[in-house]
Scaffold this motif. Sequence first.
Motif, PDB file in Angstrom:
ATOM      1  N   UNK A  44     -90.366 -40.653  -1.857  1.00 55.63           N
ATOM      2  CA  UNK A  44     -89.777 -39.622  -1.010  1.00 55.63           C
ATOM      3  C   UNK A  44     -88.352 -39.922  -0.570  1.00 55.63           C
ATOM      4  N   UNK A  45     -87.971 -41.172  -0.564  1.00 53.88           N
ATOM      5  CA  UNK A  45     -86.617 -41.533  -0.120  1.00 53.88           C
ATOM      6  C   UNK A  45     -85.755 -41.970  -1.288  1.00 53.88           C
ATOM      7  N   UNK A  46     -86.278 -42.851  -2.128  1.00 51.09           N
ATOM      8  CA  UNK A  46     -85.507 -43.368  -3.248  1.00 51.09           C
ATOM      9  C   UNK A  46     -85.505 -42.421  -4.436  1.00 51.09           C
ATOM     10  N   UNK A  47     -86.504 -41.524  -4.494  1.00 45.12           N
ATOM     11  CA  UNK A  47     -86.523 -40.517  -5.550  1.00 45.12           C
ATOM     12  C   UNK A  47     -87.197 -40.958  -6.831  1.00 45.12           C
ATOM     13  N   UNK A  48     -88.050 -41.980  -6.776  1.00 47.77           N
ATOM     14  CA  UNK A  48     -88.797 -42.418  -7.951  1.00 47.77           C
ATOM     15  C   UNK A  48     -90.004 -41.505  -8.142  1.00 47.77           C
ATOM     16  N   UNK A  49     -90.266 -41.109  -9.374  1.00 43.00           N
ATOM     17  CA  UNK A  49     -91.433 -40.280  -9.644  1.00 43.00           C
ATOM     18  C   UNK A  49     -92.717 -41.026  -9.278  1.00 43.00           C
ATOM     19  N   UNK A 109     -77.434 -46.125  -5.242  1.00 42.69           N
ATOM     20  CA  UNK A 109     -76.869 -44.897  -5.796  1.00 42.69           C
ATOM     21  C   UNK A 109     -76.458 -45.130  -7.244  1.00 42.69           C
ATOM     22  N   UNK A 110     -77.455 -45.192  -8.123  1.00 37.61           N
ATOM     23  CA  UNK A 110     -77.231 -45.435  -9.549  1.00 37.61           C
ATOM     24  C   UNK A 110     -78.084 -44.450 -10.338  1.00 37.61           C
ATOM     25  N   UNK A 111     -78.005 -44.533 -11.664  1.00 32.80           N
ATOM     26  CA  UNK A 111     -78.795 -43.645 -12.510  1.00 32.80           C
ATOM     27  C   UNK A 111     -80.284 -43.925 -12.323  1.00 32.80           C
ATOM     28  N   UNK A 112     -81.100 -42.944 -12.699  1.00 30.70           N
ATOM     29  CA  UNK A 112     -82.546 -43.068 -12.457  1.00 30.70           C
ATOM     30  C   UNK A 112     -83.134 -44.274 -13.183  1.00 30.70           C
ATOM     31  N   UNK A 113     -82.773 -44.450 -14.442  1.00 30.88           N
ATOM     32  CA  UNK A 113     -83.312 -45.565 -15.211  1.00 30.88           C
ATOM     33  C   UNK A 113     -82.951 -46.907 -14.601  1.00 30.88           C
ATOM     34  N   UNK A 114     -81.703 -47.040 -14.174  1.00 30.90           N
ATOM     35  CA  UNK A 114     -81.266 -48.284 -13.553  1.00 30.90           C
ATOM     36  C   UNK A 114     -81.957 -48.475 -12.209  1.00 30.90           C
ATOM     37  N   UNK A 116     -84.924 -47.438 -11.423  1.00 29.85           N
ATOM     38  CA  UNK A 116     -86.297 -47.846 -11.730  1.00 29.85           C
ATOM     39  C   UNK A 116     -86.346 -49.338 -12.080  1.00 29.85           C
ATOM     40  N   UNK A 117     -85.391 -49.780 -12.896  1.00 28.62           N
ATOM     41  CA  UNK A 117     -85.339 -51.184 -13.282  1.00 28.62           C
ATOM     42  C   UNK A 117     -85.061 -52.096 -12.097  1.00 28.62           C
ATOM     43  N   UNK A 118     -84.163 -51.660 -11.213  1.00 24.78           N
ATOM     44  CA  UNK A 118     -83.854 -52.453 -10.013  1.00 24.78           C
ATOM     45  C   UNK A 118     -85.078 -52.568  -9.119  1.00 24.78           C
ATOM     46  N   UNK A 119     -85.810 -51.466  -8.962  1.00 23.78           N
ATOM     47  CA  UNK A 119     -87.006 -51.475  -8.113  1.00 23.78           C
ATOM     48  C   UNK A 119     -88.049 -52.457  -8.651  1.00 23.78           C
ATOM     49  N   UNK A 120     -88.260 -52.472  -9.963  1.00 30.22           N
ATOM     50  CA  UNK A 120     -89.214 -53.412 -10.560  1.00 30.22           C
ATOM     51  C   UNK A 120     -88.757 -54.847 -10.331  1.00 30.22           C
ATOM     52  N   UNK A 121     -87.473 -55.113 -10.565  1.00 25.93           N
ATOM     53  CA  UNK A 121     -86.939 -56.467 -10.424  1.00 25.93           C
ATOM     54  C   UNK A 121     -87.079 -56.975  -8.991  1.00 25.93           C
ATOM     55  N   UNK A 122     -86.753 -56.114  -8.039  1.00 24.46           N
ATOM     56  CA  UNK A 122     -86.846 -56.523  -6.627  1.00 24.46           C
ATOM     57  C   UNK A 122     -88.290 -56.785  -6.239  1.00 24.46           C
ATOM     58  N   UNK A 123     -89.197 -55.928  -6.712  1.00 24.17           N
ATOM     59  CA  UNK A 123     -90.616 -56.126  -6.376  1.00 24.17           C
ATOM     60  C   UNK A 123     -91.150 -57.420  -6.992  1.00 24.17           C
ATOM     61  N   UNK A 124     -90.684 -57.737  -8.203  1.00 22.35           N
ATOM     62  CA  UNK A 124     -91.051 -59.002  -8.836  1.00 22.35           C
ATOM     63  C   UNK A 124     -90.581 -60.178  -7.975  1.00 22.35           C
ATOM     64  N   UNK A 125     -89.341 -60.107  -7.510  1.00 19.75           N
ATOM     65  CA  UNK A 125     -88.788 -61.192  -6.697  1.00 19.75           C
ATOM     66  C   UNK A 125     -89.531 -61.299  -5.366  1.00 19.75           C
ATOM     67  N   UNK A 126     -89.861 -60.155  -4.785  1.00 16.92           N
ATOM     68  CA  UNK A 126     -90.607 -60.178  -3.527  1.00 16.92           C
ATOM     69  C   UNK A 126     -91.943 -60.890  -3.700  1.00 16.92           C
TER      70      UNK A 126
END
Length: 244
Positions: A44-49, A109-114, A116-126
């Motif tokens: 709802x905030x970041x706009x990920x499907x 504030x980047x493209x959707x694909x990027x 999505x990739x950033x979200x996965x990477x951050x969650x992995x690090x968390x």
Amino acid sequence: MSGKSKTEIPRIGKLEKIGFGTFSTASNVVFNFKDLFYLFFLTNVMGIQIAHAGIITAIGIIWDAINDPMVGYWAVNHRFKNGEKCRPLALWCAVPWAITVVLMFTCFDVSYGLKFGIAISIYFLFELFNTFAAIPYNSMGSLATNVDADRRAINVARNLGGCVGSAIGSLALYPLLDLFGGLDEAGNVLQDQNGEHAFFCAAIVMGCVCIIGSLAHYFTTKERVQQESEDNSKIPFLTAVKML
């Protein structure tokens, strides 16, 4: 592990028990914050499907199951310069763990694909730093003392801290978002820039909670139970997995 005789290891004090309880409180507050709001923030905030958000969390759960034995294997075969095996992790991983919590609730504030990739990477690090932070906490009950009464007292402190953290997480997180302007008049979480700002500020508070809990645990506890043998041979990976 075998250690010194029970008469040689001093009884743990109230401050040390509080330190165990404090980390448990902190980790449960952060867990409740992540568990309650992360999927909402992604969609709802970041706009990920929704489907992609589910993939992020599912992959994160799988990664958490994978990194637990990996980090555990490293921990049992590693010794810090001060001779301890686990407790220093609470110090070294406090800030990285906190940073990943903040990044999880940061919009990019980047493209959707990027994005999505950033979200996965951050969650992995968390999940990775969350594991590193949990290792000293889960191990110190047996490393702090070999006195059965003290080990029971540590477990009581941990359980009480967990109950307090869960209560705080259940009651205080919505008021925290409201404090930073993230709720509308009806009490619903905002999905605009106000909501984005509120989540970021609340995540900073959660990061501070991570650091406080980790430092409280580090500075109030001590590894007293040492291996009787000075054998420095490595523990096989499969053996470490079975131990975990």
